[in-house]
Design an enzyme around this catalytic site. Structure first.
Site, PDB file in Angstrom:
ATOM      1  N   ASP A 161       0.861  -1.195   0.000  1.00 17.41           N
ATOM      2  CA  ASP A 161       0.000   0.000   0.000  1.00 17.41           C
ATOM      3  C   ASP A 161       0.898   1.246   0.000  1.00 17.41           C
ATOM      4  O   ASP A 161       1.858   1.341   0.786  1.00 17.41           O
ATOM      5  CB  ASP A 161      -0.875  -0.029   1.268  1.00 17.41           C
ATOM      6  CG  ASP A 161      -1.931   1.057   1.262  1.00 17.41           C
ATOM      7  OD1 ASP A 161      -3.105   0.736   1.013  1.00 17.41           O
ATOM      8  OD2 ASP A 161      -1.567   2.235   1.501  1.00 17.41           O
ATOM      9  N   ASN A 183      -1.865  12.990  -3.950  1.00 15.87           N
ATOM     10  CA  ASN A 183      -2.980  13.516  -4.775  1.00 15.87           C
ATOM     11  C   ASN A 183      -3.248  14.980  -4.443  1.00 15.87           C
ATOM     12  O   ASN A 183      -3.386  15.812  -5.343  1.00 15.87           O
ATOM     13  CB  ASN A 183      -4.256  12.717  -4.490  1.00 15.87           C
ATOM     14  CG  ASN A 183      -4.415  11.537  -5.429  1.00 15.87           C
ATOM     15  OD1 ASN A 183      -3.800  11.495  -6.481  1.00 15.87           O
ATOM     16  ND2 ASN A 183      -5.238  10.591  -5.040  1.00 15.87           N
ATOM     17  N   HIS A 221      -4.290  14.814  -9.057  1.00 17.67           N
ATOM     18  CA  HIS A 221      -4.742  13.443  -9.307  1.00 17.67           C
ATOM     19  C   HIS A 221      -3.919  12.772 -10.406  1.00 17.67           C
ATOM     20  O   HIS A 221      -3.591  11.574 -10.338  1.00 17.67           O
ATOM     21  CB  HIS A 221      -6.230  13.465  -9.687  1.00 17.67           C
ATOM     22  CG  HIS A 221      -6.929  12.188  -9.435  1.00 17.67           C
ATOM     23  ND1 HIS A 221      -7.038  11.215 -10.387  1.00 17.67           N
ATOM     24  CD2 HIS A 221      -7.528  11.712  -8.309  1.00 17.67           C
ATOM     25  CE1 HIS A 221      -7.703  10.192  -9.876  1.00 17.67           C
ATOM     26  NE2 HIS A 221      -8.009  10.469  -8.613  1.00 17.67           N
ATOM     27  N   ASP A 246      -1.905   9.336 -10.358  1.00 21.96           N
ATOM     28  CA  ASP A 246      -1.998   8.245 -11.357  1.00 21.96           C
ATOM     29  C   ASP A 246      -0.605   7.811 -11.809  1.00 21.96           C
ATOM     30  O   ASP A 246      -0.320   6.616 -11.942  1.00 21.96           O
ATOM     31  CB  ASP A 246      -2.801   8.713 -12.579  1.00 21.96           C
ATOM     32  CG  ASP A 246      -4.298   8.746 -12.289  1.00 21.96           C
ATOM     33  OD1 ASP A 246      -4.686   8.276 -11.209  1.00 21.96           O
ATOM     34  OD2 ASP A 246      -5.052   9.227 -13.152  1.00 21.96           O
ATOM     35  N   GLU A 287      -4.795   2.498  -4.066  1.00 18.88           N
ATOM     36  CA  GLU A 287      -3.318   2.517  -4.068  1.00 18.88           C
ATOM     37  C   GLU A 287      -2.765   1.234  -3.442  1.00 18.88           C
ATOM     38  O   GLU A 287      -1.694   1.195  -2.886  1.00 18.88           O
ATOM     39  CB  GLU A 287      -2.828   3.797  -3.391  1.00 18.88           C
ATOM     40  CG  GLU A 287      -2.739   3.844  -1.883  1.00 18.88           C
ATOM     41  CD  GLU A 287      -4.050   3.694  -1.104  1.00 18.88           C
ATOM     42  OE1 GLU A 287      -5.076   3.268  -1.656  1.00 18.88           O
ATOM     43  OE2 GLU A 287      -4.013   3.972   0.099  1.00 18.88           O
TER      44      GLU A 287
HETATM   45  N1  LIG Z   1      -4.718   9.478  -8.397  1.00 19.59           N
HETATM   46  C1  LIG Z   1      -5.464   8.473  -7.991  1.00 19.59           C
HETATM   47  N2  LIG Z   1      -5.859   8.393  -6.709  1.00 19.59           N
HETATM   48  C2  LIG Z   1      -6.580   7.338  -6.304  1.00 19.59           C
HETATM   49  C3  LIG Z   1      -6.946   6.325  -7.171  1.00 19.59           C
HETATM   50  N3  LIG Z   1      -7.662   5.400  -6.489  1.00 19.59           N
HETATM   51  C4  LIG Z   1      -7.739   5.846  -5.217  1.00 19.59           C
HETATM   52  N4  LIG Z   1      -7.081   7.014  -5.108  1.00 19.59           N
HETATM   53  C5  LIG Z   1      -6.923   7.845  -3.936  1.00 19.59           C
HETATM   54  O1  LIG Z   1      -6.083   7.181  -2.988  1.00 19.59           O
HETATM   55  C6  LIG Z   1      -6.307   7.771  -1.737  1.00 19.59           C
HETATM   56  C7  LIG Z   1      -6.233   6.725  -0.664  1.00 19.59           C
HETATM   57  O2  LIG Z   1      -6.183   7.400   0.556  1.00 19.59           O
HETATM   58  P1  LIG Z   1      -6.269   6.702   1.938  1.00 19.59           P
HETATM   59  O3  LIG Z   1      -7.070   5.440   1.820  1.00 19.59           O
HETATM   60  O4  LIG Z   1      -6.727   7.700   2.919  1.00 19.59           O
HETATM   61  O5  LIG Z   1      -4.825   6.236   2.238  1.00 19.59           O
HETATM   62  P2  LIG Z   1      -3.443   7.009   2.254  1.00 19.59           P
HETATM   63  O6  LIG Z   1      -3.582   8.457   2.060  1.00 19.59           O
HETATM   64  O7  LIG Z   1      -2.561   6.318   1.284  1.00 19.59           O
HETATM   65  O8  LIG Z   1      -2.943   6.754   3.701  1.00 19.59           O
HETATM   66  P3  LIG Z   1      -2.320   5.449   4.304  1.00 19.59           P
HETATM   67  O9  LIG Z   1      -2.741   4.299   3.412  1.00 19.59           O
HETATM   68  O10 LIG Z   1      -2.874   5.334   5.642  1.00 19.59           O
HETATM   69  O11 LIG Z   1      -0.840   5.620   4.271  1.00 19.59           O
HETATM   70  C8  LIG Z   1      -7.655   8.496  -1.817  1.00 19.59           C
HETATM   71  O12 LIG Z   1      -7.437   9.898  -1.807  1.00 19.59           O
HETATM   72  C9  LIG Z   1      -8.188   8.084  -3.174  1.00 19.59           C
HETATM   73  O13 LIG Z   1      -8.914   9.143  -3.791  1.00 19.59           O
HETATM   74  C10 LIG Z   1      -6.540   6.416  -8.540  1.00 19.59           C
HETATM   75  O14 LIG Z   1      -6.808   5.578  -9.387  1.00 19.59           O
HETATM   76  N5  LIG Z   1      -5.795   7.505  -8.891  1.00 19.59           N
END
Ligand SMILES: Nc1nc2c(ncn2[C@@H]2O[C@H](COP(=O)(O)OP(=O)(O)OP(=O)(O)O)[C@@H](O)[C@H]2O)c(=O)[nH]1
Length: 366
Positions: free
Chosen positions: A244, A252, A257, A261, A287
């Site tokens: 992860d 982001n 965004h 990606d 992610e």
């Molecule tokens: N750019 C982009 N962002 C994505 C995609 N899928 C999910 N996300 C973003 O990934 C982020 C995941 O955030 P969180 O689940 O809070 O996790 P994190 O910020 O990585 O924090 P931790 O996992 O706790 O380290 C969210 O802001 C989603 O919008 C994608 O395909 N592209």
């Protein structure tokens, strides 16, 4: 049984070769039947028998020699190793000679050559079918002319002109029909390859993640289930690593965004490039990535995960002139016999959670 062994020996078991040799064999059988008909006519007195035996030997012998030459492999270096075209031209020439020696029964030879054309030109390219048609008209024209001049009492010259015109019309119609069939076959071929492409695209859509090109969650679940099955049957070890990206939301939020990606594409490229050919990587969602490590124990899987983590830490994501650094946390677990895939995944997830809680950018084994 013995006859099937004999056929296997005569026609071989290689499908393509067998098909061609069957065609050549059928031509030989058809020729033998035509010869038989002429001999029966001779016996009935329709044919005077002049030239019948030389024609019999040349017709059957010629096709038999060509069959043997292609069966033995002597002709394998030729552009037409099964001598399809020589056999066709030879059978037509033989039909023209039969026309000439068949006396009052010569009209039947036209029916036989229609059969030869039907089998022999099926699937031939347009130009070649045209040449065969021109050749057929020429040799039969010669036979008709020679009959009309040499034996006008049997080959009535006016009837020969009528026969010739009807024969030309028949052959032209035949070429046109052949062309129609070729067009339909081409169309079917194009539709078949378009269908194969569509199926391939549908398969990719169903099993691939669009952003990263990695396997998607559904495909990975199938692989995990298959690996689970294999482990149950053959007792082979396997491991799961759930990876992860740390604080991905911040990437982001800070860089946009599109940069996020690009970061996901970089992570997937690095992971896919680092695993062995027998391992599989999938985007699990957002992610999060899942790596299936086959035939390894927890210790080796942990070492591989640690190597991935360290490599990703050193790999900057370049986006629009800026450099984005990222780290990942990884939870690793080894499959325990008799547990289901969901339990293995849950343990890997708990290990990932501990890696996150312990400060991120680390590997935990659960
Ligand atoms: N750019 C982009 N962002 C994505 C995609 N899928 C999910 N996300 C973003 O990934 C982020 C995941 O955030 P969180 O689940 O809070 O996790 P994190 O910020 O990585 O924090 P931790 O996992 O706790 O380290 C969210 O802001 C989603 O919008 C994608 O395909 N592209």
């Amino acid at each position: 049984m013995a006859s099937s062994n004999f056929l296997d020996w005569l026609l071989t078991r290689e499908p393509e070769r067998r098909l061609r040799l069957v065609n050549a064999g059928l031509a030989l059988i058809m020729m033998t039947l035509a010869v038989l008909v002429l001999h029966i006519w001779c016996w009935l007195g329709v044919v005077d028998g002049v030239g019948l035996w030389p024609w019999t030997i040349a017709s059957i012998g010629g096709l038999a020699a060509m069959f043997l030459a292609s069966r033995s492999g002597w002709t394998r270096h030729l552009a037409d190793p099964y001598l399809a075209m020589p056999q066709l031209l030879y059978a037509i020439a033989s039909g023209a000679v039969a026309y000439r020696i068949a006396g009052t029964g010569h009209g039947a030879s036209l029916l036989l050559v229609a059969l030869v054309l039907m089998f022999g030109t099926f699937g031939l390219p347009r130009r070649r079918a045209g040449w065969v048609a021109a050749y057929t008209v020429t040799v039969f024209g010669i036979a008709m002319y020679s009959g009309a001049v040499g034996q006008p009492s049997i080959f009535d010259p006016r009837a020969q002109v009528g026969y010739f015109v009807a024969f030309v019309v028949f052959v032209c119609g035949f070429v046109a029909a052949n062309e129609r069939i070729a067009t339909i076959r081409r169309r079917v071929h194009i539709q078949k390859s378009a269908l194969a492409d569509a199926l391939q695209r549908i398969h990719a859509l169903a099993t691939r993640d669009e952003l990263t090109g990695l396997l998607n969650r559904r495909a990975m679940v199938e692989l995990l289930e298959a690996e689970h099955q294999r482990a149950e049957e053959m007792d082979v070890p396997w491991c799961i690593a759930i990876l992860d990206v740390d604080h991905f939301k911040r990437i982001n939020d800070r860089f946009g965004h599109a940069a996020g990606d690009e970061a996901l594409r970089t992570v997937s490229g690095v992971c896919a490039g680092m695993v062995r050919g027998c391992d599989s990587v999938a985007r699990w969602g957002g992610e999060e990535f899942v790596v299936l490590l086959r035939e390894v124990d927890a210790q080796s899987a942990q070492a591989a995960a640690e190597w991935m983590r360290a490599t990703l830490e050193r790999t900057p994501v370049r986006f629009d002139g800026t450099i984005v650094d990222l780290t990942v946390s990884i939870g690793v677990t080894a499959y325990i016999r008799d547990e289901d895939v969901a339990s293995t995944l849950a343990r890997a997830d708990r290990a990932l959670y501990r890696a996150k809680s312990a400060g991120r950018n680390r590997v935990h084994v659960g």
